[in-house]
Design a protein around this motif. Structure first.
Motif, PDB file in Angstrom:
ATOM      1  N   GLN A  29       0.798  -1.277  -0.131  1.00 31.62           N
ATOM      2  CA  GLN A  29      -0.127  -0.052   0.226  1.00 31.62           C
ATOM      3  C   GLN A  29       0.832   1.207  -0.023  1.00 31.62           C
ATOM      4  O   GLN A  29       1.922   1.227   0.557  1.00 31.62           O
ATOM      5  N   ASN A  30       0.230   2.220  -0.604  1.00 27.53           N
ATOM      6  CA  ASN A  30       1.011   3.663  -0.624  1.00 27.53           C
ATOM      7  C   ASN A  30       0.128   4.365   0.092  1.00 27.53           C
ATOM      8  O   ASN A  30      -0.894   4.810  -0.276  1.00 27.53           O
ATOM      9  N   TYR A  31       0.802   5.384   1.054  1.00 28.97           N
ATOM     10  CA  TYR A  31      -0.077   6.332   1.746  1.00 28.97           C
ATOM     11  C   TYR A  31       0.151   7.723   1.403  1.00 28.97           C
ATOM     12  O   TYR A  31       1.448   7.921   1.084  1.00 28.97           O
ATOM     13  N   TYR A  32      -0.661   8.471   1.585  1.00 30.35           N
ATOM     14  CA  TYR A  32      -0.765   9.901   1.190  1.00 30.35           C
ATOM     15  C   TYR A  32      -1.382  10.649   2.144  1.00 30.35           C
ATOM     16  O   TYR A  32      -2.467  10.580   2.479  1.00 30.35           O
ATOM     17  N   PRO A  33      -0.559  11.380   3.069  1.00 32.76           N
ATOM     18  CA  PRO A  33      -1.012  12.248   4.338  1.00 32.76           C
ATOM     19  C   PRO A  33      -1.887  13.220   3.856  1.00 32.76           C
ATOM     20  O   PRO A  33      -2.907  13.730   4.623  1.00 32.76           O
ATOM     21  N   GLU A  34      -1.797  13.650   2.680  1.00 34.14           N
ATOM     22  CA  GLU A  34      -2.686  14.868   2.238  1.00 34.14           C
ATOM     23  C   GLU A  34      -2.590  14.685   0.669  1.00 34.14           C
ATOM     24  O   GLU A  34      -1.741  14.140  -0.133  1.00 34.14           O
ATOM     25  N   HIS A  35      -3.344  15.592  -0.128  1.00 35.57           N
ATOM     26  CA  HIS A  35      -3.523  15.603  -1.737  1.00 35.57           C
ATOM     27  C   HIS A  35      -1.920  16.042  -2.309  1.00 35.57           C
ATOM     28  O   HIS A  35      -1.943  15.532  -3.280  1.00 35.57           O
ATOM     29  N   ARG A  36      -1.484  16.896  -1.681  1.00 31.47           N
ATOM     30  CA  ARG A  36      -0.303  17.196  -2.172  1.00 31.47           C
ATOM     31  C   ARG A  36       0.759  16.334  -2.268  1.00 31.47           C
ATOM     32  O   ARG A  36       1.667  16.637  -2.940  1.00 31.47           O
ATOM     33  N   GLU A  37       0.665  15.300  -1.379  1.00 29.31           N
ATOM     34  CA  GLU A  37       1.582  14.070  -1.650  1.00 29.31           C
ATOM     35  C   GLU A  37       1.288  13.274  -2.511  1.00 29.31           C
ATOM     36  O   GLU A  37       2.266  12.253  -3.076  1.00 29.31           O
ATOM     37  N   MET A  38       0.274  13.517  -3.332  1.00 30.08           N
ATOM     38  CA  MET A  38      -0.257  12.447  -4.559  1.00 30.08           C
ATOM     39  C   MET A  38       0.357  12.702  -5.755  1.00 30.08           C
ATOM     40  O   MET A  38      -0.148  13.270  -6.918  1.00 30.08           O
ATOM     41  N   LEU A  39       1.798  12.678  -5.880  1.00 27.24           N
ATOM     42  CA  LEU A  39       2.563  12.977  -7.011  1.00 27.24           C
ATOM     43  C   LEU A  39       3.087  11.776  -7.876  1.00 27.24           C
ATOM     44  O   LEU A  39       2.848  11.761  -9.005  1.00 27.24           O
ATOM     45  N   ILE A  40       3.327  10.846  -6.939  1.00 24.69           N
ATOM     46  CA  ILE A  40       3.699   9.601  -7.709  1.00 24.69           C
ATOM     47  C   ILE A  40       2.805   8.404  -7.338  1.00 24.69           C
ATOM     48  O   ILE A  40       2.312   8.400  -6.290  1.00 24.69           O
ATOM     49  N   THR A  41       2.331   7.783  -8.576  1.00 25.49           N
ATOM     50  CA  THR A  41       1.189   6.832  -8.561  1.00 25.49           C
ATOM     51  C   THR A  41       1.825   5.278  -8.570  1.00 25.49           C
ATOM     52  O   THR A  41       2.760   5.373  -9.431  1.00 25.49           O
ATOM     53  N   PRO A  42       1.219   4.507  -7.997  1.00 25.57           N
ATOM     54  CA  PRO A  42       1.541   3.256  -8.208  1.00 25.57           C
ATOM     55  C   PRO A  42       1.051   2.700  -9.591  1.00 25.57           C
ATOM     56  O   PRO A  42       0.590   3.531 -10.326  1.00 25.57           O
ATOM     57  N   GLU A  43       1.280   1.717 -10.209  1.00 29.39           N
ATOM     58  CA  GLU A  43       0.624   0.935 -11.300  1.00 29.39           C
ATOM     59  C   GLU A  43      -0.864   0.853 -11.222  1.00 29.39           C
ATOM     60  O   GLU A  43      -1.398   0.532 -10.244  1.00 29.39           O
ATOM     61  N   PHE A  44      -1.471   1.307 -12.293  1.00 25.30           N
ATOM     62  CA  PHE A  44      -2.965   1.056 -12.676  1.00 25.30           C
ATOM     63  C   PHE A  44      -3.380  -0.307 -12.971  1.00 25.30           C
ATOM     64  O   PHE A  44      -2.401  -0.961 -13.632  1.00 25.30           O
ATOM     65  N   PRO A  45      -4.501  -0.767 -12.722  1.00 21.31           N
ATOM     66  CA  PRO A  45      -5.437   0.121 -11.867  1.00 21.31           C
ATOM     67  C   PRO A  45      -5.191  -0.230 -10.604  1.00 21.31           C
ATOM     68  O   PRO A  45      -4.396  -1.128 -10.078  1.00 21.31           O
ATOM     69  N   LEU A  46      -5.952   0.809  -9.633  1.00 19.58           N
ATOM     70  CA  LEU A  46      -5.558   0.804  -8.156  1.00 19.58           C
ATOM     71  C   LEU A  46      -6.787   1.189  -7.706  1.00 19.58           C
ATOM     72  O   LEU A  46      -7.810   1.432  -8.122  1.00 19.58           O
ATOM     73  N   VAL A  47      -6.963   0.770  -6.120  1.00 22.45           N
ATOM     74  CA  VAL A  47      -8.143   1.136  -5.567  1.00 22.45           C
ATOM     75  C   VAL A  47      -7.469   2.173  -4.411  1.00 22.45           C
ATOM     76  O   VAL A  47      -6.514   2.146  -3.942  1.00 22.45           O
ATOM     77  N   LEU A  48      -8.109   3.535  -4.479  1.00 24.42           N
ATOM     78  CA  LEU A  48      -7.925   4.410  -3.381  1.00 24.42           C
ATOM     79  C   LEU A  48      -8.977   4.261  -2.332  1.00 24.42           C
ATOM     80  O   LEU A  48     -10.183   4.440  -2.679  1.00 24.42           O
ATOM     81  N   LYS A  49      -8.083   4.418  -0.996  1.00 25.32           N
ATOM     82  CA  LYS A  49      -9.308   4.499   0.186  1.00 25.32           C
ATOM     83  C   LYS A  49      -9.204   5.589   0.852  1.00 25.32           C
ATOM     84  O   LYS A  49      -7.934   5.934   1.286  1.00 25.32           O
ATOM     85  N   LEU A  50     -10.251   6.318   1.204  1.00 26.79           N
ATOM     86  CA  LEU A  50     -10.292   7.749   1.721  1.00 26.79           C
ATOM     87  C   LEU A  50     -10.565   7.491   3.268  1.00 26.79           C
ATOM     88  O   LEU A  50     -11.235   7.016   3.746  1.00 26.79           O
ATOM     89  N   GLY A  51      -9.434   7.990   3.956  1.00 27.88           N
ATOM     90  CA  GLY A  51      -9.451   8.021   5.325  1.00 27.88           C
ATOM     91  C   GLY A  51      -9.656   6.717   6.179  1.00 27.88           C
ATOM     92  O   GLY A  51      -9.219   5.867   5.646  1.00 27.88           O
ATOM     93  N   HIS A  52     -10.378   6.758   7.249  1.00 29.33           N
ATOM     94  CA  HIS A  52     -10.647   5.677   7.896  1.00 29.33           C
ATOM     95  C   HIS A  52     -11.917   4.763   7.663  1.00 29.33           C
ATOM     96  O   HIS A  52     -12.266   3.884   8.681  1.00 29.33           O
ATOM     97  N   ALA A  53     -12.577   4.959   6.565  1.00 24.83           N
ATOM     98  CA  ALA A  53     -13.872   4.249   6.297  1.00 24.83           C
ATOM     99  C   ALA A  53     -13.548   2.844   6.108  1.00 24.83           C
ATOM    100  O   ALA A  53     -12.439   2.452   5.761  1.00 24.83           O
ATOM    101  N   HIS A  54     -14.485   2.018   6.476  1.00 19.85           N
ATOM    102  CA  HIS A  54     -14.483   0.639   6.532  1.00 19.85           C
ATOM    103  C   HIS A  54     -15.870   0.087   5.776  1.00 19.85           C
ATOM    104  O   HIS A  54     -16.655   0.813   5.227  1.00 19.85           O
ATOM    105  N   ALA A  55     -15.890  -1.293   5.711  1.00 18.74           N
ATOM    106  CA  ALA A  55     -17.008  -1.895   5.082  1.00 18.74           C
ATOM    107  C   ALA A  55     -17.395  -1.606   3.556  1.00 18.74           C
ATOM    108  O   ALA A  55     -18.556  -1.258   3.379  1.00 18.74           O
ATOM    109  N   SER A  56     -16.000  -1.349   3.007  1.00 17.84           N
ATOM    110  CA  SER A  56     -16.271  -1.016   1.566  1.00 17.84           C
ATOM    111  C   SER A  56     -16.834   0.681   1.330  1.00 17.84           C
ATOM    112  O   SER A  56     -17.216   0.849   0.022  1.00 17.84           O
ATOM    113  N   TYR A  57     -17.001   1.322   2.286  1.00 17.17           N
ATOM    114  CA  TYR A  57     -17.184   2.776   2.092  1.00 17.17           C
ATOM    115  C   TYR A  57     -15.639   3.422   1.638  1.00 17.17           C
ATOM    116  O   TYR A  57     -14.799   3.201   2.262  1.00 17.17           O
TER     117      TYR A  57
END
Length: 91
Positions: A29-57
């Motif tokens: 997994q790659n972590y981005y503490p904020e949107h400004r850090e989202m400069l380098i991307t892993p390979e596509f396709p990927l899944v981005l998970k926002l914050g501490h949401a769970h249960a597929s949210y």
């Protein structure tokens, strides 16, 4: 128990260092503490998970750099971290 994803991932990596990746496989997994850090991307396709949401949210499937840029703007408004991991197609 509701733990933040970065803390759980750090603990899982600690276990990997103790028993080895073969005995305790962990999806990278790659972590981005904020949107400004989202400069380098892993390979596509990927899944981005926002914050501490769970249960597929809070999950977004990202197939290309255009969608990644769109999601980056959402992360900026959400004001939280996000995690990116490889998309694993269901068998």
């Amino acid at each position: 128990m509701n733990l933040e994803r970065p803390l759980v991932y750090a603990e899982m990596n600690r276990l990997v260092s103790l028993v080895g990746l073969q005995n305790f496989p962990v999806i990278e997994q790659n972590y981005y503490p904020e949107h400004r850090e989202m400069l380098i991307t892993p390979e596509f396709p990927l899944v981005l998970k926002l914050g501490h949401a769970h249960a597929s949210y809070g999950k977004i499937l990202v197939n290309d750099s255009g969608r990644f840029a769109d999601v980056r703007s959402i992360v900026a408004m959400y004001n939280d971290y996000c995690a990116a991991e490889p998309f694993i197609k269901d068998a």
